[in-house]
Write a protein that holds these residues in place. Structure first.
Motif, PDB file in Angstrom:
ATOM      1  N   ARG A  81       0.832  -1.208   0.000  1.00 11.64           N
ATOM      2  CA  ARG A  81       0.000   0.000   0.000  1.00 11.64           C
ATOM      3  C   ARG A  81       0.870   1.262   0.000  1.00 11.64           C
ATOM      4  O   ARG A  81       0.573   2.242  -0.693  1.00 11.64           O
ATOM      5  N   ALA A  82       1.966   1.237   0.738  1.00 11.35           N
ATOM      6  CA  ALA A  82       2.862   2.402   0.777  1.00 11.35           C
ATOM      7  C   ALA A  82       3.442   2.695  -0.607  1.00 11.35           C
ATOM      8  O   ALA A  82       3.539   3.858  -1.012  1.00 11.35           O
ATOM      9  N   ILE A  83       3.805   1.648  -1.358  1.00 10.20           N
ATOM     10  CA  ILE A  83       4.316   1.860  -2.714  1.00 10.20           C
ATOM     11  C   ILE A  83       3.204   2.409  -3.607  1.00 10.20           C
ATOM     12  O   ILE A  83       3.403   3.368  -4.355  1.00 10.20           O
ATOM     13  N   ARG A  84       2.016   1.823  -3.526  1.00 11.83           N
ATOM     14  CA  ARG A  84       0.900   2.260  -4.375  1.00 11.83           C
ATOM     15  C   ARG A  84       0.545   3.723  -4.123  1.00 11.83           C
ATOM     16  O   ARG A  84       0.308   4.484  -5.065  1.00 11.83           O
ATOM     17  N   VAL A  85       0.534   4.132  -2.868  1.00 15.25           N
ATOM     18  CA  VAL A  85       0.224   5.531  -2.545  1.00 15.25           C
ATOM     19  C   VAL A  85       1.279   6.450  -3.129  1.00 15.25           C
ATOM     20  O   VAL A  85       0.972   7.490  -3.720  1.00 15.25           O
ATOM     21  N   ARG A  86       2.551   6.088  -2.990  1.00 11.27           N
ATOM     22  CA  ARG A  86       3.628   6.922  -3.525  1.00 11.27           C
ATOM     23  C   ARG A  86       3.568   7.017  -5.042  1.00 11.27           C
ATOM     24  O   ARG A  86       3.826   8.062  -5.621  1.00 11.27           O
TER      25      ARG A  86
END
Length: 131
Positions: free
Chosen positions: A45-50
């Motif tokens: 999720r952290a990668i997708r948000v970035r």
């Protein structure tokens, strides 16, 4: 009276790291973000948000399409599967001017002496910078 030494608790987490490479640093990796996350879902999720938050004008023409496919059309599923198998995953975007940015997630094991709970304590981030 001496207190008994707490038993070490072995925990598992995911090292989330963002590195930027560019001519200003001689293409030496510049750390942007470093965190320890508790679950594979949080890490992906952290990668997708970035990826969604990247400014389109800084990307080469093909990269917004790749980022969209990975973050919104299921490309992230393979990364999630890799983390569940204790394998690293990541994504790289090519920026204008030869620069690029990389997101890496690696499973890790750590030892904690926290006796308050037998649940995995959340480790504190080592370094955080905003883009």
């Amino acid at each position: 009276m001496r207190r008994p030494r707490p038993e070490p608790v072995v925990g598992h987490g995911y090292r989330f790291e963002v590195l930027r490479y560019g001519p200003a640093t001689g293409f030496v990796p510049e750390p942007i973000d470093l965190r320890i996350l508790a679950t594979p879902q949080e890490a992906v999720r952290a990668i997708r948000v970035r990826l969604r938050a990247n400014h389109l004008f800084g990307l080469t023409p093909r990269e917004p399409i790749r980022a969209h496919r990975w973050s919104d059309q299921g490309g992230w599923v393979q990364a999630l599967g890799a983390l569940h198998r204790d394998k690293p995953c990541g994504f790289t975007l090519i920026l204008r001017g030869g620069r690029h940015i990389e997101w890496h997630v690696r499973p890790l094991t750590y030892v904690s002496h926290d006796t308050r709970t037998h649940h995995r304590p959340a480790p504190r981030p080592v370094a955080q910078k905003s883009v």
